[in-house]
Design an enzyme around this catalytic site. Structure first.
Site, short mmCIF file in Angstrom:
data_model
loop_
_atom_site.label_atom_id
_atom_site.label_comp_id
_atom_site.label_asym_id
_atom_site.label_seq_id
_atom_site.Cartn_x
_atom_site.Cartn_y
_atom_site.Cartn_z
N GLU A 239 0.88 -1.18 0.00
CA GLU A 239 0.00 0.00 0.00
C GLU A 239 0.91 1.22 0.00
O GLU A 239 1.70 1.41 0.93
CB GLU A 239 -0.90 0.01 1.24
CG GLU A 239 -1.86 1.18 1.27
CD GLU A 239 -2.48 1.38 2.64
OE1 GLU A 239 -2.65 2.55 3.03
OE2 GLU A 239 -2.77 0.38 3.32
N CYS A 276 -3.52 7.36 5.12
CA CYS A 276 -3.43 6.99 3.71
C CYS A 276 -4.71 7.33 2.97
O CYS A 276 -4.72 7.39 1.74
CB CYS A 276 -3.12 5.51 3.58
SG CYS A 276 -4.23 4.45 4.53
#
Length: 513
Positions: A239, A276
């Site tokens: 990620e 994020c």
């Protein structure tokens, strides 16, 4: 996801030597001989034991995490609770059994070609490397979702602790290891190493069969390439980077502009913007004055007191550089917040850091146009990991969608519209570039559940899988089919009598116990 300069520096001598990586990986391989044959009930008990141990150590772990991360005891207490909750969710999921995708096709001589007795299920890959994240010292770190989902499948784990919280990582690792041992897990089921060189060695180690990573685009891409260039390439589940676009329709702005501005301000400043899923790019109708509304909510008077500690000095400096580079762009204006001005750009064309070396960051609101981002998406859609957002004004929905197509992959995409609006064209674009599409609220905050999807097209992740929720287990499993196998030779999940009572697909029909 995060950009920490200390993690991107030239290789150095680390406390964790290649020998310690060898030892941890070899122990994990030995443990796999037992964990691959473990029952769901056994693994569930291991996960529950880790959750109980972490909960019992809360009063020790939360202050330690706060010292190293500056995230505050309220946030960290909640994050630890999320961490133990997801461990228990995986424990329930492995016992329920549907994650195995157990499928049985009985013999059928009428098909072309004839179908033999075929039985298929998912099996664990082997030892897994997990990289802890800086911005979630519990939930995406030593005992976080990658570790929990790998252990749930029967894969031993070797964690590379993050340099932003080394003492917390070591203490958490000790608690996890002791809990697993006390619960009967074999030695080597869990290991912990430290240092950049150890991380590189871990990705390249022949005993490691997959990698879970949450971090920067630069660092993740380097490790991804290492995993892919091995003599035996392995999956790298990274990620990496996302700007998480938001589209607000003219009708929504007209109906509730102040409410939306307040929601956006709260979202992109939450935790100093170090999520994020931070909404980094927000599309609004031109002439709406929305950027000024957001600025009033997020920045106010612009006092220096608005600065808050960030996770590391490297992250704070990278955030300041990123914001300064955006502010120096010819088509961007600073609506509110303190950044370096155009006159501060040096001869190389690079704006210097806007923040001092104290490791803090302050909210910044910038604005540009949809036409500008279509013309230069690489510069204007760069992730600034911290408390900033770029408001993009559009002349029409079609213009906004053309700009959103240039965003690239993101973890999330959000649309705020009124109930009677036709969203079909908008959704066609948002579902193409994001893994999760929101219709109300803001993307910060990721529920841990069966239906969650935390992952999207490149560069948000390197894979189609999720790193949050029950389906995160799928990353560490591979399908194996058994043809004409004697019933006694089959795993219990595939035996004709279904002794474990799990959901299965029989001759094409999903069958519940």
């Amino acid at each position: 996801m995060t950009t920490d300069r200390s993690a991107l520096a030239a290789p150095s001598t680390d406390a964790a030597s290649s020998t310690s990586v060898d030892e941890a990986a070899a122990a994990a391989r030995r443990a796999f001989a037992t964990t691959v044959a473990s029952t769901a009930a056994e693994r569930a008990s291991w996960l529950a034991a880790v959750a109980d141990a972490l909960d019992a150590a809360r009063d020790e772990l939360v202050p330690l995490a706060d010292e190293e991360s500056h995230l505050g005891p309220v946030r960290l207490t909640g994050e630890l609770a999320r961490t133990t909750s997801q461990l228990r969710l995986f424990a329930r999921a492995v016992v329920e059994g549907s994650y195995l995708e157990a499928t049985i096709d009985h013999p059928d001589a009428t098909t072309i070609p004839p179908t033999p007795d075929l039985r298929r299920m998912l099996r664990p890959l082997g030892p897994v490397a997990v990289f802890g994240a800086s911005n979630f010292p519990f939930a995406f770190s030593v005992a976080g979702g990658d570790t929990a989902s790998a252990l749930a499948t029967g894969c031993p784990v070797v964690v590379k602790g993050h340099s932003a919280h080394p003492r917390l990582s070591r203490r958490t690792a000790a608690i996890v290891g002791a809990a697993l041992s006390a619960a009967g897990a074999p030695a080597g089921t869990f290991g912990h190493v430290e240092g950049r060189a150890a991380g590189v060695a871990l990705v390249q180690h022949p005993e490691i069969r997959a990698v879970g990573f949450t971090g920067s685009l630069h660092g993740g891409r380097a490790l991804f390439d290492l995993a892919s260039s091995r003599p035996d390439p392995i999956p790298f589940y990274g990620e990496l980077s996302a700007v998480n676009p938001v589209l607000i329709t003219p009708a929504a702005v007209e109906a509730r502009a102040t409410e939306l501005a307040a929601g956006l301000a709260a979202s992109f400043t939450l935790g100093a913007g170090q999520f994020c899923t931070n909404p980094g790019v927000v599309f609004v109708p031109a002439g709406s004055g929305f950027a000024d509304l957001v600025a009033a909510q997020a920045v106010g008077s612009g006092d220096a007191d608005a600065a808050v500690p960030m996770l590391t000095d490297g992250i704070a400096a990278a955030f300041a550089d990123g914001v300064a580079a955006l502010a120096a762009h010819a088509d961007v204006r600073v609506v509110a917040g303190v950044v370096s001005g155009p006159d501060d750009v040096d001869g190389s064309g690079n704006a210097p850091a806007a923040a001092s070396a104290t490791g803090t960051g302050s909210p910044v609101v910038l604005a540009t146009t949809a036409a500008a981002v279509v013309a230069d998406p690489q510069a204007l859609f760069a992730e600034c990991f911290g408390p900033s957002t770029l408001v993009v004004e559009y002349a029409s929905i079609d213009e906004a969608l053309a700009a959103i197509r240039a965003v690239g992959g993101s973890l999330t995409a959000t649309v705020h519209a009124e109930p009677d609006e036709d969203l079909s064209d908008i959704l066609a674009v948002l579902t193409e570039i994001a893994g999760r599409v929101l219709f109300t609220g803001w993307p910060t905050g990721v529920a841990v559940s069966w239906a969650q999807q935390h992952g999207g097209p490149w560069p948000s992740t390197t894979t189609i899988h999720t790193s949050v929720g029950v389906s995160a287990m799928r990353r560490f499993l591979r399908p194996v089919a058994y043809q004409e196998a004697p019933d006694a030779a089959l795993p219990p999940e595939l035996r004709e009598a279904n002794p474990l009572g799990i959901p299965r697909r029989l001759d094409g029909v999903l069958t519940l116990p």
